[in-house]
Design a protein around this motif. Structure first.
Motif, PDB file in Angstrom:
ATOM      1  N   GLU A  46      59.681  11.623  -6.195  1.00 30.28           N
ATOM      2  CA  GLU A  46      60.691  11.783  -7.626  1.00 30.28           C
ATOM      3  C   GLU A  46      61.274  12.513  -6.748  1.00 30.28           C
ATOM      4  OE1 GLU A  46      57.854  12.750 -10.559  1.00 30.28           O
ATOM      5  OE2 GLU A  46      57.264  15.099  -9.167  1.00 30.28           O
ATOM      6  N   PHE A  47      62.678  11.974  -8.104  1.00 29.30           N
ATOM      7  CA  PHE A  47      63.656  12.710  -8.436  1.00 29.30           C
ATOM      8  C   PHE A  47      63.154  14.284  -9.082  1.00 29.30           C
ATOM      9  CE2 PHE A  47      68.384  13.995  -8.546  1.00 29.30           C
ATOM     10  CZ  PHE A  47      68.443  14.736  -9.870  1.00 29.30           C
ATOM     11  N   VAL A  48      63.993  15.550  -8.330  1.00 29.09           N
ATOM     12  CA  VAL A  48      63.720  16.778  -8.821  1.00 29.09           C
ATOM     13  C   VAL A  48      65.204  17.952  -9.430  1.00 29.09           C
ATOM     14  CG1 VAL A  48      63.609  19.270  -7.766  1.00 29.09           C
ATOM     15  CG2 VAL A  48      62.234  17.185  -7.419  1.00 29.09           C
ATOM     16  N   ALA A  49      66.106  17.420  -7.832  1.00 25.79           N
ATOM     17  CA  ALA A  49      67.885  17.949  -8.910  1.00 25.79           C
ATOM     18  C   ALA A  49      68.737  17.416  -7.639  1.00 25.79           C
ATOM     19  CB  ALA A  49      67.412  19.716  -8.704  1.00 25.79           C
ATOM     20  N   SER A  50      70.014  18.070  -7.902  1.00 28.48           N
ATOM     21  CA  SER A  50      71.077  17.057  -7.111  1.00 28.48           C
ATOM     22  C   SER A  50      72.178  17.757  -7.878  1.00 28.48           C
ATOM     23  CB  SER A  50      71.191  15.410  -7.593  1.00 28.48           C
ATOM     24  OG  SER A  50      71.563  15.843  -8.658  1.00 28.48           O
ATOM     25  N   ILE A  51      73.580  17.590  -6.577  1.00 31.11           N
ATOM     26  CA  ILE A  51      74.245  19.045  -6.710  1.00 31.11           C
ATOM     27  C   ILE A  51      75.321  17.623  -5.937  1.00 31.11           C
ATOM     28  CG2 ILE A  51      73.448  20.168  -4.824  1.00 31.11           C
ATOM     29  CD1 ILE A  51      74.939  22.728  -6.390  1.00 31.11           C
ATOM     30  N   GLY A  52      76.745  17.804  -6.606  1.00 28.85           N
ATOM     31  CA  GLY A  52      77.733  16.808  -6.573  1.00 28.85           C
ATOM     32  C   GLY A  52      78.229  18.007  -4.913  1.00 28.85           C
ATOM     33  N   TRP A  53      79.391  16.842  -3.886  1.00 34.44           N
ATOM     34  CA  TRP A  53      79.720  17.400  -3.032  1.00 34.44           C
ATOM     35  C   TRP A  53      80.636  19.019  -3.231  1.00 34.44           C
ATOM     36  CZ3 TRP A  53      84.685  18.196  -2.927  1.00 34.44           C
ATOM     37  CH2 TRP A  53      85.928  17.657  -3.629  1.00 34.44           C
ATOM     38  N   ASN A  57      78.676  20.142 -10.129  1.00 40.12           N
ATOM     39  CA  ASN A  57      78.067  18.481 -11.321  1.00 40.12           C
ATOM     40  C   ASN A  57      76.453  18.938 -10.344  1.00 40.12           C
ATOM     41  OD1 ASN A  57      79.853  16.429 -12.500  1.00 40.12           O
ATOM     42  ND2 ASN A  57      80.771  16.439  -9.949  1.00 40.12           N
ATOM     43  N   LYS A  58      75.498  19.418 -11.968  1.00 40.95           N
ATOM     44  CA  LYS A  58      73.803  19.618 -11.437  1.00 40.95           C
ATOM     45  C   LYS A  58      72.787  18.730 -11.963  1.00 40.95           C
ATOM     46  CE  LYS A  58      74.802  24.670  -8.931  1.00 40.95           C
ATOM     47  NZ  LYS A  58      74.464  25.694  -9.304  1.00 40.95           N
ATOM     48  N   TRP A  59      72.679  18.983 -11.471  1.00 37.23           N
ATOM     49  CA  TRP A  59      71.612  17.758 -12.388  1.00 37.23           C
ATOM     50  C   TRP A  59      69.356  17.747 -12.330  1.00 37.23           C
ATOM     51  CZ3 TRP A  59      71.979  11.587 -12.450  1.00 37.23           C
ATOM     52  CH2 TRP A  59      70.476  10.869 -13.487  1.00 37.23           C
ATOM     53  N   TYR A  60      69.145  17.649 -13.374  1.00 41.12           N
ATOM     54  CA  TYR A  60      68.128  17.914 -12.981  1.00 41.12           C
ATOM     55  C   TYR A  60      66.591  17.334 -13.576  1.00 41.12           C
ATOM     56  CZ  TYR A  60      70.069  22.402 -11.740  1.00 41.12           C
ATOM     57  OH  TYR A  60      69.906  24.106 -10.724  1.00 41.12           O
ATOM     58  N   ALA A  61      65.712  17.124 -13.062  1.00 42.00           N
ATOM     59  CA  ALA A  61      64.151  16.083 -13.549  1.00 42.00           C
ATOM     60  C   ALA A  61      63.889  17.517 -15.340  1.00 42.00           C
ATOM     61  CB  ALA A  61      63.057  16.401 -12.884  1.00 42.00           C
ATOM     62  N   ALA A  62      63.565  16.232 -16.071  1.00 40.76           N
ATOM     63  CA  ALA A  62      62.768  17.229 -17.369  1.00 40.76           C
ATOM     64  C   ALA A  62      61.692  18.116 -16.506  1.00 40.76           C
ATOM     65  CB  ALA A  62      62.462  15.906 -17.633  1.00 40.76           C
ATOM     66  N   SER A  63      61.020  17.284 -16.128  1.00 42.10           N
ATOM     67  CA  SER A  63      59.920  18.299 -15.522  1.00 42.10           C
ATOM     68  C   SER A  63      60.752  19.822 -15.235  1.00 42.10           C
ATOM     69  CB  SER A  63      59.091  17.462 -15.009  1.00 42.10           C
ATOM     70  OG  SER A  63      59.653  17.125 -13.749  1.00 42.10           O
ATOM     71  N   PHE A  68      63.531  25.098 -12.153  1.00 39.17           N
ATOM     72  CA  PHE A  68      64.324  24.930 -11.099  1.00 39.17           C
ATOM     73  C   PHE A  68      66.089  25.165 -10.506  1.00 39.17           C
ATOM     74  CE2 PHE A  68      60.427  22.406  -9.009  1.00 39.17           C
ATOM     75  CZ  PHE A  68      59.968  23.520  -9.413  1.00 39.17           C
ATOM     76  N   ALA A  69      66.824  25.937  -9.541  1.00 36.79           N
ATOM     77  CA  ALA A  69      68.087  26.126  -9.536  1.00 36.79           C
ATOM     78  C   ALA A  69      68.034  25.066  -8.472  1.00 36.79           C
ATOM     79  CB  ALA A  69      68.419  27.355 -10.030  1.00 36.79           C
ATOM     80  N   ILE A  70      69.806  24.362  -7.778  1.00 40.84           N
ATOM     81  CA  ILE A  70      69.727  23.947  -7.035  1.00 40.84           C
ATOM     82  C   ILE A  70      70.838  24.936  -7.214  1.00 40.84           C
ATOM     83  CG2 ILE A  70      70.616  22.176  -8.189  1.00 40.84           C
ATOM     84  CD1 ILE A  70      69.982  20.327  -5.686  1.00 40.84           C
ATOM     85  N   SER A  71      71.217  24.639  -5.454  1.00 38.97           N
ATOM     86  CA  SER A  71      72.831  25.760  -4.857  1.00 38.97           C
ATOM     87  C   SER A  71      72.794  25.285  -3.984  1.00 38.97           C
ATOM     88  CB  SER A  71      72.314  27.210  -5.374  1.00 38.97           C
ATOM     89  OG  SER A  71      71.678  28.037  -4.225  1.00 38.97           O
ATOM     90  N   LEU A  81      66.793  25.046  -3.043  1.00 34.07           N
ATOM     91  CA  LEU A  81      66.317  24.914  -4.401  1.00 34.07           C
ATOM     92  C   LEU A  81      65.567  26.030  -4.765  1.00 34.07           C
ATOM     93  CD1 LEU A  81      65.479  22.752  -6.458  1.00 34.07           C
ATOM     94  CD2 LEU A  81      63.622  22.112  -5.181  1.00 34.07           C
ATOM     95  N   GLN A  82      65.713  26.800  -5.621  1.00 28.75           N
ATOM     96  CA  GLN A  82      65.294  27.877  -5.523  1.00 28.75           C
ATOM     97  C   GLN A  82      63.993  27.432  -7.160  1.00 28.75           C
ATOM     98  OE1 GLN A  82      65.054  31.851  -5.084  1.00 28.75           O
ATOM     99  NE2 GLN A  82      63.487  31.772  -6.385  1.00 28.75           N
ATOM    100  N   MET A  83      63.252  27.647  -6.333  1.00 26.70           N
ATOM    101  CA  MET A  83      62.092  27.341  -7.674  1.00 26.70           C
ATOM    102  C   MET A  83      60.563  28.517  -8.254  1.00 26.70           C
ATOM    103  SD  MET A  83      60.336  24.037  -5.418  1.00 26.70           S
ATOM    104  CE  MET A  83      59.854  24.575  -4.121  1.00 26.70           C
TER     105      MET A  83
END
Length: 123
Positions: A46-53, A57-63, A68-71, A81-83
């Motif tokens: 399942e998807f957790v998070a993503s970040i554009g090149w 753009n950053k996107w997170y799963a609702a859960s 969590f923070a992606i960088s 991925l900071q959890m």
């Protein structure tokens, strides 16, 4: 082509924090959109998070949103991925993935995958 290697997983108590890293080698890292996915035993990946090149753009799963923070650091060819506020339900193997076309939430949209790092959250 790009090779991805995850690190930073481990065992943590509920409420604790971990930071995962994904080091990339190969073709220019700053051209890839990056994602984090996870897979628990017996469940679909399942998807957790993503970040554009370009890091805009950053996107997170609702859960995980708000916990969590992606960088990314393009100079170090690394995505993080900071959890925080980890819960037993976050226990899974966490995978880093790279895509040339999207920062979406679907497994099939990603071209390259790492081997994964185990995260275990005890109650």
């Amino acid at each position: 082509q790009v090779k991805l290697v995850e690190s930073g997983g481990g065992l943590v108590q509920a409420g604790g924090s971990l930071r995962l890293s994904c080091a990339a080698s190969g073709r220019a890292f700053n051209t890839y959109n990056m994602g984090w996915f996870r897979q628990a035993p017996g469940k679909e990946r399942e998807f957790v998070a993503s970040i554009g090149w370009n890091d805009r753009n950053k996107w997170y799963a609702a859960s995980v949103k708000g916990r969590f923070a992606i960088s990314r650091d393009n100079a170090k060819n690394t995505v993080y991925l900071q959890m925080t506020s980890l819960q037993p339900g976050d226990t899974a193997v966490y995978y880093c993935a790279a895509s040339t076309t999207t920062w979406g939430s679907t497994v099939s949209e990603y071209d390259y995958w790492g081997q994964g790092t185990q995260v275990t959250v005890s109650s």
